[in-house]
Scaffold this motif. Structure first.
Motif: not given
Length: 138
Positions: A119-121, A21-23, A126-127, A10-14
């Motif tokens: 997993a997606v949730g 670093k965050a996740a 984080v996003e 899946f995609s994420c804008p980050i």
């Protein structure tokens, strides 16, 4: 023992470096902060073993060894997550979970979907945090 593999993409804008670093690198601090009452979901505890952290390729492999779904039907769960750059400046998240079942147990569609949704949730939480806090993990 059988292995049931669940793959997600899946995609994420980050961007990958910030998301990694965050996740991954700071998940032990960030996740309890942003979802303190939901961090383990319906489970009392979870314990992971880190198998691989590849900071150059934004990839991590870890094994769930205690708690959560581990018990009479599932021996362990091996998760691999990689963040890849997308054309729009964000990330494509590739996640694979390998469920090592005990005996002749076979995972049902409902369990497989629950694994994907969890997993997606988690990544979507984080996003959301990173979108609301543009300086965090920059």
């Amino acid at each position: 023992m059988a292995v049931t593999t669940i793959s997600n993409e899946f995609s994420c804008p980050i961007p990958p470096a910030r998301l990694f670093k965050a996740a991954i690198l700071d998940a032990h601090n960030l996740l309890p902060k942003i979802v303190p009452d939901k961090i383990n979901g319906p489970f009392d505890f979870i314990k992971h073993q880190i198998n691989e952290v590849d900071e150059q390729n934004f990839k991590c492999k870890f094994t769930l060894i205690e708690g959560a779904v581990i018990g009479e039907k599932i021996e362990k769960v091996v998760d691999t997550v990689q963040f890849m750059a997308s054309a729009d400046g964000g990330s494509i998240i590739k996640a694979t979970s390998e469920f090592y079942t005990i005996g002749d147990y076979t995972m049902g569609e409902e369990e497989i979907q629950m694994g994907k949704d969890m997993a997606v949730g988690t990544f979507k939480m984080v996003e959301g945090y990173l979108l609301q806090n543009p300086d965090a993990y920059a």
